[in-house]
Design an enzyme around this catalytic site. Sequence first.
Site, PDB file in Angstrom:
ATOM      1  N   LYS A  77       0.951  -1.294  -0.075  1.00 23.93           N
ATOM      2  CA  LYS A  77       0.004  -0.018   0.032  1.00 23.93           C
ATOM      3  C   LYS A  77       0.808   1.362  -0.086  1.00 23.93           C
ATOM      4  O   LYS A  77       1.807   1.386   0.766  1.00 23.93           O
ATOM      5  CB  LYS A  77      -1.058   0.046   1.209  1.00 23.93           C
ATOM      6  CG  LYS A  77      -2.019   0.971   1.065  1.00 23.93           C
ATOM      7  CD  LYS A  77      -3.002   0.879   2.679  1.00 23.93           C
ATOM      8  CE  LYS A  77      -3.877   2.165   2.615  1.00 23.93           C
ATOM      9  NZ  LYS A  77      -4.786   1.898   3.695  1.00 23.93           N
ATOM     10  N   SER A 152      -9.840   2.136   2.903  1.00 24.93           N
ATOM     11  CA  SER A 152      -8.803   2.771   2.137  1.00 24.93           C
ATOM     12  C   SER A 152      -7.962   1.889   1.259  1.00 24.93           C
ATOM     13  O   SER A 152      -7.488   2.457   0.169  1.00 24.93           O
ATOM     14  CB  SER A 152      -8.025   3.654   2.779  1.00 24.93           C
ATOM     15  OG  SER A 152      -7.254   3.179   3.849  1.00 24.93           O
ATOM     16  N   SER A 176     -10.293  -0.527   6.930  1.00 26.98           N
ATOM     17  CA  SER A 176      -9.665  -0.150   5.778  1.00 26.98           C
ATOM     18  C   SER A 176      -8.864  -1.583   5.246  1.00 26.98           C
ATOM     19  O   SER A 176      -8.720  -1.373   3.948  1.00 26.98           O
ATOM     20  CB  SER A 176      -8.679   0.974   5.863  1.00 26.98           C
ATOM     21  OG  SER A 176      -9.225   2.145   5.966  1.00 26.98           O
TER      22      SER A 176
END
Length: 488
Positions: A77, A152, A176
């Site tokens: 990420k 997210s 997330s």
Amino acid sequence: MNYLYEDLESLHAKLVAGELTASQLVTETVAQIETTDQQVDAFLRVDAEGAQAAAAKIDEQPIDAANLLAGMPIGIKDNLLTDGVITTAASKMLANFKPVFDATVVEKLKAKEAIMIGKTNLDEFAMGSSTETSAFKKTKNPWDLTKVPGGSSGGSAAAVASGEVVAALGTDTGGSIRQPAAFNGIVGIKPTYGRVSRWGAIAFASSLDQVGVFSRNVADNATVLEAISGHDEKDSTSANLPVPNYRAALNGDIKGMKIAVAKEYMAEGVEPGVKAQIEAAIETFKSLGATVDEVSLPHSQYAVQTYYIIASSEASSNLSRYDGIRYGYRSPEAKTLEEVYVKSRSEGFGDEVKRRIMLGTFALSSGFYDAYFKKAGQMRTLIIRDFEQVFADYDLVVGPTAPTTAFELGDKVTDPVTMYMNDILTIPANMAGLPAMSVPAGFADGMPVGLQIIGKAFDEETVYRAGYAFEQATDFHQQVPSFKGGQA
């Protein structure tokens, strides 16, 4: 290399047998990403050169037969620092930021000879539930390209769900990892707060953020989490506790396990199709020998409001460092010191980030601290006590991961309150710092449904054991998307 039909064990066997080299695996992975990402948009950048260099070093020696991660390309990420590779947190503010060191989790993966293949998309500074607040692109859900992948960590989830990588790292502040795992029909875990180092993770809300793992199955997830877990002297919040062999806990036996279903998690607001799949999952646990009872977590109803005060307040503090002076975006139009601050932050941050900064600054301001932030902290304590009371008698709490399946792109991004409510079932575990995992639990209207499994602090083993037993009793994790806008 299409990872929809491979896992760590099958790939490792090919590497050990010499049927495949790490360099070949990287080449095939890059090719797969270049093809698939034209539709999915999961990656912000691919570090093909760095990955090939790492693979070449691994290929100099025989693959370690005991190390399942050796030579495996992993997605990271883009709010986790990567030495020499641009890390943006999907924000214009950090569009050209090139770190000079790795986050501890990246460092630990490299120590296990895993290969960082590239950086995945996310909501800006991890603030969002759909990966639509990214400053650079909107990631699509592989099951239906007109729908969101969640957020997210939507880029990491979509990368795994679409077969671009075998596993990826994400961060989870209020759901997330688990919510996008549910939306994409894969496995995602948020470990206990303190189990995994946050050093090198770009901070959103420091008392809530945790790094976790996406994979297609529970066993792969357990392997990667074990690799990144453990005490880190650079992170004062990391727990100095031994890390269990999570994969060894996967024996499929949950006879006698006591499982609680929070009635608040199955209440009005959960879509009928989602609720039906979770009820079926509960029956599966019963058939495997577990005892399942309904319990109450009464203060969960206040979790979203509490979360957005605490998280926004911490975000306001953490993001104050981006001022246009030390590093990050600086407005070319600024003529005075005040304009450097105001214009740089106004132009560098997106709307959702600015919304949360303003909310957090208000909650922390003189005259409002006691009314908002202090009360939120008190409510957080009550949420923690609810879990403590349940876990005095039960091993796990289960329920839906999200109240709905993936929604249409653009459907909720202009309605922040509706978007915030999408995390209503995942936020309580973050507030209490507990380990929680989402596993595939079926489909509703052709889209994946996630089952959330919440465990006691530092008891990821039991969470994995229950998730693995459920996985072995079902075939949901074996189903793959078609990339044509719907279920395969």
